[in-house]
Enzyme design. Structure first.
Site, PDB file in Angstrom:
ATOM      1  N   GLY A  10      74.355  36.700  15.180  1.00 53.70           N
ATOM      2  CA  GLY A  10      74.166  35.274  14.990  1.00 53.70           C
ATOM      3  C   GLY A  10      75.453  34.495  15.202  1.00 53.70           C
ATOM      4  N   GLN A  11      75.364  33.183  15.026  1.00 51.15           N
ATOM      5  CA  GLN A  11      76.541  32.333  15.247  1.00 51.15           C
ATOM      6  C   GLN A  11      77.682  32.707  14.301  1.00 51.15           C
ATOM      7  OE1 GLN A  11      75.307  27.990  16.680  1.00 51.15           O
ATOM      8  NE2 GLN A  11      74.281  28.470  14.778  1.00 51.15           N
ATOM      9  N   VAL A  12      77.384  32.821  13.009  1.00 50.42           N
ATOM     10  CA  VAL A  12      78.422  33.151  12.037  1.00 50.42           C
ATOM     11  C   VAL A  12      78.856  34.606  12.196  1.00 50.42           C
ATOM     12  CG1 VAL A  12      78.970  33.339   9.571  1.00 50.42           C
ATOM     13  CG2 VAL A  12      77.662  31.381  10.419  1.00 50.42           C
ATOM     14  N   PHE A  36      66.235  43.842   7.848  1.00 54.88           N
ATOM     15  CA  PHE A  36      66.017  43.209   6.550  1.00 54.88           C
ATOM     16  C   PHE A  36      64.552  43.237   6.117  1.00 54.88           C
ATOM     17  CE2 PHE A  36      69.808  40.544   5.177  1.00 54.88           C
ATOM     18  CZ  PHE A  36      70.724  41.355   5.833  1.00 54.88           C
ATOM     19  N   ALA A  59      69.850  35.951   8.415  1.00 54.13           N
ATOM     20  CA  ALA A  59      68.911  35.050   7.743  1.00 54.13           C
ATOM     21  C   ALA A  59      67.742  34.735   8.665  1.00 54.13           C
ATOM     22  CB  ALA A  59      69.609  33.754   7.322  1.00 54.13           C
ATOM     23  N   TYR A  98      75.596  33.504   2.733  1.00 49.56           N
ATOM     24  CA  TYR A  98      75.586  32.115   3.193  1.00 49.56           C
ATOM     25  C   TYR A  98      74.254  31.459   2.877  1.00 49.56           C
ATOM     26  CZ  TYR A  98      79.564  34.038   5.636  1.00 49.56           C
ATOM     27  OH  TYR A  98      80.742  34.678   5.914  1.00 49.56           O
ATOM     28  N   THR A 100      72.473  27.151   2.257  1.00 54.54           N
ATOM     29  CA  THR A 100      72.236  25.959   3.049  1.00 54.54           C
ATOM     30  C   THR A 100      72.040  24.703   2.199  1.00 54.54           C
ATOM     31  OG1 THR A 100      70.613  24.955   4.571  1.00 54.54           O
ATOM     32  CG2 THR A 100      69.788  26.597   3.049  1.00 54.54           C
ATOM     33  N   ASP A 101      72.277  23.558   2.820  1.00 54.32           N
ATOM     34  CA  ASP A 101      71.991  22.269   2.195  1.00 54.32           C
ATOM     35  C   ASP A 101      70.495  22.080   1.965  1.00 54.32           C
ATOM     36  OD1 ASP A 101      71.085  20.321   4.773  1.00 54.32           O
ATOM     37  OD2 ASP A 101      72.354  22.008   5.280  1.00 54.32           O
ATOM     38  N   TYR A 124      61.751  27.356   4.258  1.00 56.00           N
ATOM     39  CA  TYR A 124      63.104  27.843   4.524  1.00 56.00           C
ATOM     40  C   TYR A 124      64.031  27.544   3.353  1.00 56.00           C
ATOM     41  CZ  TYR A 124      67.848  27.820   6.424  1.00 56.00           C
ATOM     42  OH  TYR A 124      69.196  28.020   6.613  1.00 56.00           O
TER      43      TYR A 124
END
Length: 298
Positions: A10-12, A36, A59, A98, A100-101, A124
């Protein structure tokens, strides 16, 4: 230290693999190595690898699709992290996770602090909140970094999409009533590396939730305008100028999952705990643009 990175593709995860070798020995696994959705699999991996720090960058992030797959989203975003946390507790390892908002309902106009009540609007957001709760109950030493509007040169990238559309169309319509801070995967990885350094030095911050986002705030419309203006200043050819990025409300683009209007995150707790200064979102976005503008946009 031995570091176990999950969600390497993923990006992270991609950003973590670039930075973490400087602070420890890294084992990075993707979906094929750490599924997962298979109960018990993560505990087996932790027992086998015996890491000092586990970094979970995996995630279920398909926000709208999660409305149709709530059980799958719950397994990946809540059940699996809970299992991982229990395994970390048994192994005496730290867990960095990690969030999220989207755990907030987006009401008000002040930045959210870590102690504010959560009230997610979507599957989500709810599954990410449930993952936080399970980690907190596990007894594991943990750091949960809530972040917002993540961007990176690869993957599902808002910036790249805006530049592509701006090169093709005569005008764009972009939402102007959601407020937050674009935050790069690179910044998230840098903060993670700093936290791991402190753990290794015996100066780990207290277990808990921390908000991690670039400084300042903007709307998706302001974000798009900034990216287009910066790209044009670098010589990229655009049909749409920033002034032709029209402001529209969230209701102009109905989606299965409701988005929070206020995604502001107060980062004072993180900055104090790690003794760091977070960059302005504009400077953070420019780092992603540095990679994107290396290739022609039109």
């Amino acid at each position: 230290m031995k570091l176990l990175v999950l969600g390497r593709d993923g990006q992270v995860g991609t950003a973590l693999q670039k930075l973490l070798p400087a602070v420890g020995d890294v084992v990075a696994l993707g979906r094929e190595g750490a599924d997962f959705e298979v109960p018990g699999r993560l505990a087996e991996i932790v027992k086998r690898e015996r890491p000092d720090v586990i970094i979970n960058a995996a995630a279920y992030t398909a926000v709208d699709k999660a409305e149709r797959e709530p059980e799958r989203a719950a397994r990946i975003n809540a059940g699996a992290p809970g299992e991982l946390a229990e395994a970390a507790a048994k192994a005496g390892a730290w867990l960095i996770h990690y969030s999220t908002d989207y755990v907030f309902d987006g009401s008000g106009d002040r930045p959210w602090v870590e102690t504010d009540a959560t009230a997610p609007l979507s599957v989500y957001g709810r599954t990410k909140r449930d993952g936080e709760v399970l980690i907190g109950k596990s007894g594991a030493k943990h750091l949960i970094f809530r972040t917002s509007w993540v961007h990176a040169p690869g993957g599902n990238n808002f910036i790249a999409k805006m530049l592509k559309l701006a090169a093709e169309r005569d005008e764009l319509k972009v939402i102007d009533d959601q407020v937050g801070a674009p935050t790069s995967a690179l910044l998230i990885a840098e903060v993670t590396a700093k936290a791991i350094e402190l753990i290794g030095e015996g100066r780990a911050p207290a277990s808990g939730i921390y908000h991690l986002a670039a400084a300042g705030e903007t709307t998706w419309n302001g974000y798009a305008r900034f990216a287009i203006a910066d790209a044009m200043a670098r010589g990229a050819r655009m049909k749409v100028t920033p002034e032709r990025v029209l402001k529209v409300p969230t209701t102009a683009f109905p989606t299965p999952a409701q988005r929070p209007l206020n995604s502001r995150l107060s980062t004072g707790k993180l900055r104090e705990a790690l003794s760091i200064v977070l960059p302005d979102w504009q400077d953070d976005v420019r780092l992603t643009l540095d990679a994107l503008i290396a290739e022609p946009t039109s």
